[in-house]
Design a protein around this motif. Structure first.
Motif, PDB file in Angstrom:
ATOM      1  N   SER A 280     -29.380 -22.812 -24.106  1.00  0.00           N
ATOM      2  CA  SER A 280     -28.066 -23.034 -23.418  1.00  0.00           C
ATOM      3  C   SER A 280     -27.151 -22.417 -24.418  1.00  0.00           C
ATOM      4  CB  SER A 280     -27.683 -24.272 -22.832  1.00  0.00           C
ATOM      5  OG  SER A 280     -28.785 -24.388 -21.595  1.00  0.00           O
ATOM      6  N   ILE A 281     -27.222 -22.643 -25.668  1.00  0.00           N
ATOM      7  CA  ILE A 281     -25.963 -22.409 -26.522  1.00  0.00           C
ATOM      8  C   ILE A 281     -26.163 -21.047 -26.791  1.00  0.00           C
ATOM      9  CG2 ILE A 281     -25.378 -22.461 -28.852  1.00  0.00           C
ATOM     10  CD1 ILE A 281     -24.792 -24.974 -27.162  1.00  0.00           C
ATOM     11  N   ALA A 282     -27.397 -20.431 -26.805  1.00  0.00           N
ATOM     12  CA  ALA A 282     -27.445 -18.983 -27.045  1.00  0.00           C
ATOM     13  C   ALA A 282     -26.999 -18.027 -25.682  1.00  0.00           C
ATOM     14  CB  ALA A 282     -29.071 -18.791 -27.443  1.00  0.00           C
ATOM     15  N   GLN A 283     -27.299 -18.773 -24.532  1.00  0.00           N
ATOM     16  CA  GLN A 283     -26.872 -18.024 -23.671  1.00  0.00           C
ATOM     17  C   GLN A 283     -25.286 -18.067 -23.590  1.00  0.00           C
ATOM     18  OE1 GLN A 283     -28.996 -20.301 -20.684  1.00  0.00           O
ATOM     19  NE2 GLN A 283     -30.792 -18.650 -20.688  1.00  0.00           N
ATOM     20  N   LEU A 284     -24.517 -19.066 -23.817  1.00  0.00           N
ATOM     21  CA  LEU A 284     -23.180 -19.158 -23.741  1.00  0.00           C
ATOM     22  C   LEU A 284     -22.501 -18.418 -24.759  1.00  0.00           C
ATOM     23  CD1 LEU A 284     -20.685 -20.870 -22.788  1.00  0.00           C
ATOM     24  CD2 LEU A 284     -21.025 -22.339 -24.475  1.00  0.00           C
TER      25      LEU A 284
ATOM     26  N   LEU B 241     -14.797 -24.020 -32.900  1.00  0.00           N
ATOM     27  CA  LEU B 241     -13.783 -25.186 -32.572  1.00  0.00           C
ATOM     28  C   LEU B 241     -12.790 -24.912 -31.907  1.00  0.00           C
ATOM     29  CD1 LEU B 241     -13.672 -25.848 -36.686  1.00  0.00           C
ATOM     30  CD2 LEU B 241     -14.760 -27.252 -34.728  1.00  0.00           C
ATOM     31  N   SER B 242     -12.300 -23.654 -31.832  1.00  0.00           N
ATOM     32  CA  SER B 242     -11.273 -23.371 -30.821  1.00  0.00           C
ATOM     33  C   SER B 242     -11.532 -23.149 -29.450  1.00  0.00           C
ATOM     34  CB  SER B 242     -10.711 -21.816 -31.222  1.00  0.00           C
ATOM     35  OG  SER B 242     -10.335 -21.735 -32.506  1.00  0.00           O
ATOM     36  N   TYR B 243     -12.839 -22.799 -29.266  1.00  0.00           N
ATOM     37  CA  TYR B 243     -13.520 -22.847 -27.881  1.00  0.00           C
ATOM     38  C   TYR B 243     -13.761 -24.353 -27.485  1.00  0.00           C
ATOM     39  CZ  TYR B 243     -16.534 -21.397 -23.816  1.00  0.00           C
ATOM     40  OH  TYR B 243     -16.812 -21.057 -22.470  1.00  0.00           O
ATOM     41  N   PHE B 244     -14.129 -25.303 -28.324  1.00  0.00           N
ATOM     42  CA  PHE B 244     -14.178 -26.600 -28.151  1.00  0.00           C
ATOM     43  C   PHE B 244     -12.951 -27.191 -27.521  1.00  0.00           C
ATOM     44  CE2 PHE B 244     -14.658 -31.010 -29.372  1.00  0.00           C
ATOM     45  CZ  PHE B 244     -15.475 -31.429 -28.572  1.00  0.00           C
TER      46      PHE B 244
ATOM     47  N   ARG C 204     -21.901 -20.509 -17.266  1.00  0.00           N
ATOM     48  CA  ARG C 204     -22.470 -21.472 -16.424  1.00  0.00           C
ATOM     49  C   ARG C 204     -22.002 -22.834 -16.810  1.00  0.00           C
ATOM     50  NH1 ARG C 204     -28.638 -19.515 -14.865  1.00  0.00           N
ATOM     51  NH2 ARG C 204     -28.354 -17.675 -13.803  1.00  0.00           N
ATOM     52  N   PHE C 205     -21.940 -23.790 -16.083  1.00  0.00           N
ATOM     53  CA  PHE C 205     -21.357 -25.288 -16.339  1.00  0.00           C
ATOM     54  C   PHE C 205     -22.485 -25.994 -17.366  1.00  0.00           C
ATOM     55  CE2 PHE C 205     -21.563 -30.078 -15.520  1.00  0.00           C
ATOM     56  CZ  PHE C 205     -20.206 -30.313 -16.060  1.00  0.00           C
ATOM     57  N   SER C 206     -23.841 -25.627 -17.087  1.00  0.00           N
ATOM     58  CA  SER C 206     -24.977 -26.093 -17.980  1.00  0.00           C
ATOM     59  C   SER C 206     -24.648 -25.620 -19.260  1.00  0.00           C
ATOM     60  CB  SER C 206     -26.184 -25.951 -17.376  1.00  0.00           C
ATOM     61  OG  SER C 206     -26.480 -24.448 -17.213  1.00  0.00           O
ATOM     62  N   HIS C 207     -24.408 -24.573 -19.735  1.00  0.00           N
ATOM     63  CA  HIS C 207     -23.856 -24.088 -20.942  1.00  0.00           C
ATOM     64  C   HIS C 207     -22.875 -24.791 -21.780  1.00  0.00           C
ATOM     65  CE1 HIS C 207     -25.697 -19.671 -19.111  1.00  0.00           C
ATOM     66  NE2 HIS C 207     -26.549 -20.656 -19.446  1.00  0.00           N
ATOM     67  N   VAL C 208     -21.834 -25.000 -20.837  1.00  0.00           N
ATOM     68  CA  VAL C 208     -20.616 -25.458 -21.382  1.00  0.00           C
ATOM     69  C   VAL C 208     -21.158 -26.815 -21.789  1.00  0.00           C
ATOM     70  CG1 VAL C 208     -18.318 -26.216 -21.077  1.00  0.00           C
ATOM     71  CG2 VAL C 208     -19.306 -24.044 -20.477  1.00  0.00           C
ATOM     72  N   GLU C 209     -21.688 -27.693 -20.818  1.00  0.00           N
ATOM     73  CA  GLU C 209     -22.198 -28.948 -21.101  1.00  0.00           C
ATOM     74  C   GLU C 209     -23.130 -29.142 -22.236  1.00  0.00           C
ATOM     75  OE1 GLU C 209     -23.353 -32.544 -17.914  1.00  0.00           O
ATOM     76  OE2 GLU C 209     -24.710 -30.698 -18.014  1.00  0.00           O
ATOM     77  N   ALA C 210     -23.910 -28.400 -22.487  1.00  0.00           N
ATOM     78  CA  ALA C 210     -24.734 -28.243 -23.635  1.00  0.00           C
ATOM     79  C   ALA C 210     -23.756 -28.265 -24.918  1.00  0.00           C
ATOM     80  CB  ALA C 210     -25.846 -27.472 -23.738  1.00  0.00           C
ATOM     81  N   PHE C 211     -23.060 -27.188 -24.765  1.00  0.00           N
ATOM     82  CA  PHE C 211     -22.113 -26.852 -26.046  1.00  0.00           C
ATOM     83  C   PHE C 211     -21.548 -28.189 -26.551  1.00  0.00           C
ATOM     84  CE2 PHE C 211     -17.949 -25.663 -27.173  1.00  0.00           C
ATOM     85  CZ  PHE C 211     -18.168 -25.293 -28.663  1.00  0.00           C
ATOM     86  N   GLN C 212     -20.739 -28.686 -25.351  1.00  0.00           N
ATOM     87  CA  GLN C 212     -19.959 -30.059 -25.645  1.00  0.00           C
ATOM     88  C   GLN C 212     -20.676 -31.040 -26.488  1.00  0.00           C
ATOM     89  OE1 GLN C 212     -19.024 -32.670 -22.499  1.00  0.00           O
ATOM     90  NE2 GLN C 212     -16.753 -32.807 -22.987  1.00  0.00           N
ATOM     91  N   ALA C 213     -22.231 -31.290 -25.704  1.00  0.00           N
ATOM     92  CA  ALA C 213     -22.588 -32.326 -26.275  1.00  0.00           C
ATOM     93  C   ALA C 213     -23.278 -31.890 -27.839  1.00  0.00           C
ATOM     94  CB  ALA C 213     -24.132 -32.327 -25.353  1.00  0.00           C
TER      95      ALA C 213
ATOM     96  N   GLN D 150     -12.804 -29.090 -23.936  1.00  0.00           N
ATOM     97  CA  GLN D 150     -12.123 -30.470 -23.703  1.00  0.00           C
ATOM     98  C   GLN D 150     -11.181 -30.468 -22.734  1.00  0.00           C
ATOM     99  OE1 GLN D 150     -14.474 -32.177 -24.927  1.00  0.00           O
ATOM    100  NE2 GLN D 150     -13.521 -33.625 -26.153  1.00  0.00           N
ATOM    101  N   ARG D 151     -10.136 -29.616 -22.691  1.00  0.00           N
ATOM    102  CA  ARG D 151      -9.182 -29.637 -21.771  1.00  0.00           C
ATOM    103  C   ARG D 151      -9.878 -29.413 -20.098  1.00  0.00           C
ATOM    104  NH1 ARG D 151      -6.524 -25.850 -25.212  1.00  0.00           N
ATOM    105  NH2 ARG D 151      -4.855 -26.971 -26.805  1.00  0.00           N
ATOM    106  N   SER D 152     -10.808 -28.591 -20.181  1.00  0.00           N
ATOM    107  CA  SER D 152     -11.275 -28.432 -19.042  1.00  0.00           C
ATOM    108  C   SER D 152     -12.186 -29.766 -18.477  1.00  0.00           C
ATOM    109  CB  SER D 152     -12.404 -27.360 -19.029  1.00  0.00           C
ATOM    110  OG  SER D 152     -11.599 -26.093 -19.302  1.00  0.00           O
ATOM    111  N   PHE D 153     -12.842 -30.497 -19.252  1.00  0.00           N
ATOM    112  CA  PHE D 153     -13.758 -31.670 -19.000  1.00  0.00           C
ATOM    113  C   PHE D 153     -12.603 -32.719 -18.343  1.00  0.00           C
ATOM    114  CE2 PHE D 153     -17.381 -29.455 -20.424  1.00  0.00           C
ATOM    115  CZ  PHE D 153     -18.553 -30.204 -19.879  1.00  0.00           C
TER     116      PHE D 153
END
Length: 316
Positions: A37-41, A64-67, A4-13, A71-74
């Protein structure tokens, strides 16, 4: 479980701030919500994104690779947001304008200058031709808005009048007729005259005025383009009756205008493709074109009043 977007947003933060606590402050939520959210991601992706250490989290190589992908997606999302803002400002897209040559060298560029100052990101395509050609482009939906002088209502275009204005007599500075406040057909008897081409729509209107006055002109040059007419007058090759909107763009070349009577009307009509409503970009351009046209008409009226007063003082 799906990402979910909320999971990715939390990861980026977390990646940007270095902790779940700081990330929670950035996202205006609680630290447990971020951790959840991180655990669910991690469960949704099957990746272990962080090492949990006392008081902190450290990204794994997978993290780090996933990040990098995040970043590209954001960046892509930011571009979509910027595009939406441009559309809201009417700045996106391409505006296709068609106009008779008479206006394509002066009034239209002046309008585009003001339009571009307000909507700098709008793409603009300009096409110039005779009224029949402009009408064809509009009929084919090749252009979004057209300006014509010869308009046939039978075409069925959406239309509205842009202006009606009297033609003026154009002559070189220093010509003997500059002393007159108003020019009449008899004043041009024997004068070298630069005329519209024989098949031009405006030619017949001028011809009729001189025929009714019983005056034969000494037509030495013919051209279908008002801009060429003005340039020829500036070279001292003759006198002409032209649209004042064109004449004002050649004042710097040493030409002078005087009102001509009886009046020869120049009319311009805005036309739009059949069956297609004007979008916001077209409507905005048309509003600016009308404002520039009105300002030019007022400036011309003031200029002619000044020139008439000067001529009256000279003849007196």
């Amino acid at each position: 479980m799906r990402v979910r977007f909320s999971h990715v947003e939390a990861f980026q933060a977390v990646m940007l701030t270095g902790s779940t606590t700081a990330a929670a402050l950035t996202l205006n939520t609680s630290q447990p919500n971020v951790s959840r959210s991180i655990a669910q991601l991690e469960k949704a992706t099957g990746l272990r994104l962080f090492e949990r250490l006392p008081g902190k989290v450290v990204p794994t190589n997978d993290g780090l690779s996933y990040f990098k992908e995040v970043q590209r997606s954001f960046v892509g999302l930011q571009r979509l947001e910027e595009a939406a803002k441009r559309i809201r400002r009417f700045s996106g897209g391409l505006l296709r304008i068609a106009a008779i040559q008479t206006l394509a060298h002066g009034l239209i560029p002046r309008t585009i200058k003001r339009f571009s100052e307000i909507y700098p990101e709008a793409g603009i395509s300009i096409h110039a031709g005779h009224s029949t050609t402009v009408s064809q482009w509009i009929d084919e939906h090749s252009c979004d808005v057209g300006v014509v002088s010869d308009f046939e209502r039978s075409y069925g275009f959406e239309n509205e009048e842009l202006y009606q204005i009297d033609g003026v007599c154009l002559m070189p500075k220093g010509h003997r007729l500059v002393a007159k406040s108003t020019i009449e057909p008899a004043d041009l008897a024997g004068e070298p005259y630069i005329s519209f081409s024989r098949n031009d729509f405006g030619r017949s209107n001028v011809d009729n005025v001189f025929e009714e006055a019983g005056i034969t002109r000494n037509i030495t040059l013919e051209t279908p383009y008002s801009s060429i007419t003005c340039a020829l007058v500036a070279q001292g090759l003759g006198i002409a009756i032209v649209n004042p909107f064109v004449a004002q763009d050649y004042q710097h070349l040493g030409v002078v205008t005087r009102p001509f009577r009886p009046s020869i009307r120049h009319v311009a009509t805005l036309i739009y493709p059949k069956g297609r409503s004007k979008d916001r970009l077209v409507s905005s351009f048309v509003d600016i074109l009308k404002a520039v046209t009105l300002a030019d008409q007022r400036a011309l009226a003031t200029h002619h009043l000044s020139m008439t007063s000067e001529a009256d003082r000279t003849s007196g």
